[in-house]
Design an enzyme around this catalytic site. Structure first.
Site, PDB file in Angstrom:
ATOM      1  N   ASN A  87       0.825  -1.204   0.000  1.00 26.58           N
ATOM      2  CA  ASN A  87       0.000   0.000   0.000  1.00 26.58           C
ATOM      3  C   ASN A  87       0.861   1.258   0.000  1.00 26.58           C
ATOM      4  OD1 ASN A  87      -2.199  -1.739   0.227  1.00 26.58           O
ATOM      5  ND2 ASN A  87      -2.163  -1.668   2.462  1.00 26.58           N
ATOM      6  N   ASP A  89      -0.405   4.161   1.219  1.00 26.83           N
ATOM      7  CA  ASP A  89      -0.879   5.045   2.282  1.00 26.83           C
ATOM      8  C   ASP A  89       0.054   4.948   3.494  1.00 26.83           C
ATOM      9  OD1 ASP A  89      -1.899   2.961   4.269  1.00 26.83           O
ATOM     10  OD2 ASP A  89      -3.060   2.407   2.505  1.00 26.83           O
ATOM     11  N   HIS A 104       5.723  -0.297  -2.952  1.00 22.44           N
ATOM     12  CA  HIS A 104       5.263   0.427  -4.140  1.00 22.44           C
ATOM     13  C   HIS A 104       5.262   1.937  -3.981  1.00 22.44           C
ATOM     14  CE1 HIS A 104       2.976  -3.533  -5.135  1.00 22.44           C
ATOM     15  NE2 HIS A 104       4.230  -3.563  -5.540  1.00 22.44           N
ATOM     16  N   THR A 170      -4.216  -9.339   1.175  1.00 26.84           N
ATOM     17  CA  THR A 170      -3.617  -9.447  -0.147  1.00 26.84           C
ATOM     18  C   THR A 170      -3.684 -10.892  -0.618  1.00 26.84           C
ATOM     19  OG1 THR A 170      -1.565  -9.256  -1.430  1.00 26.84           O
ATOM     20  CG2 THR A 170      -1.322  -9.638   0.929  1.00 26.84           C
TER      21      THR A 170
END
Length: 230
Positions: A87, A89, A104, A170
């Site tokens: 994620n 965030d 990522h 996930t």
């Protein structure tokens, strides 16, 4: 102190109200993936790409960590916890987790298009004309499709050292992140928490077909109790 490595994906953030990428009502709707998350899309329509991530950055300000994020922080009382997240965030950090590796990239950071190692904290909208110190356009600090994942190597090293592995929210079916499973020691316990798990339970793999917000606190409670007995 035992080391718990936690691999997290979009499912844990979705429960805080963040849209996910691949759901039917997710962020890709109305956009071809290559338009908003690829180097080609960036070259063809920077304004669209910037607006896409600006909207996500604004949304992030409106949500809070959920019980799953908070439980992982609690786990640090008895374990060395390392979170490897797909994620972008910052909900793990806002919940208080100390060791978070973003595979990522991060939504609240931007980087130079001249020097990819020049990364800046960024809270508000990123616009055309926002330049780095070298007078080059800044871009979202997010790994796009077709780009390398520079944090994979440190993620592999962390996973190799795990005493316990937890997979949350996930499918672990998308590479290269899914490849991390092969770096975990063979004899360690693995906990898989997902409402629609893509794997079946085995002697080593314990599957919990439930949301992160209920499954993670339950497992964390068990692990804390085990640690305090020993």
């Amino acid at each position: 102190m035992k080391k718990v490595v936690v691999l997290t994906g979009a499912g844990i953030s979705a429960e805080s109200g963040l849209s996910t990428f691949r759901d039917a009502d997710g962020l890709w709707e109305g956009h071809d993936v290559m338009q908003v998350a690829s180097p080609i899309g960036w070259e063809q329509n920077r304004e669209l790409v910037l607006d896409f991530y600006n909207q996500r950055r604004r949304q992030l300000k409106e949500v809070e960590p959920n019980p799953a994020h908070k439980a992982l922080k609690e786990l640090e009382k008895e374990y060395e916890v390392h979170i490897i997240t797909q994620n972008v965030d910052d909900l793990h950090e806002r919940a208080g987790s100390k060791n978070v590796l973003h595979l990522h990239g991060e939504l609240r950071k931007v980087r130079s298009t001249f020097d990819e190692n020049l990364v800046l904290d960024w809270e508000d909208d990123l616009n055309e004309g926002d330049f780095c110190e070298h007078n080059h356009q800044l871009r979202p600090h997010v790994v796009w499709f077709g780009e390398g994942v520079p944090m994979m190597e440190p993620a592999m090293e962390i996973t190799q050292q795990a005493d316990i592995l937890m997979i949350v929210g996930t499918s672990m079916q998308v590479y290269p992140a899914a490849g991390l499973l092969y770096y975990a020691p063979e004899d360690i316990p693995v906990y898989f928490i997902d409402p629609k798990p893509s794997a079946k339970e085995t002697r080593k793999l314990k599957v919990f077909a439930e949301k992160a917000s209920t499954g993670v606190p339950r497992i964390v409670k068990e692990l804390l109790e085990d640690a305090r007995k020993n």
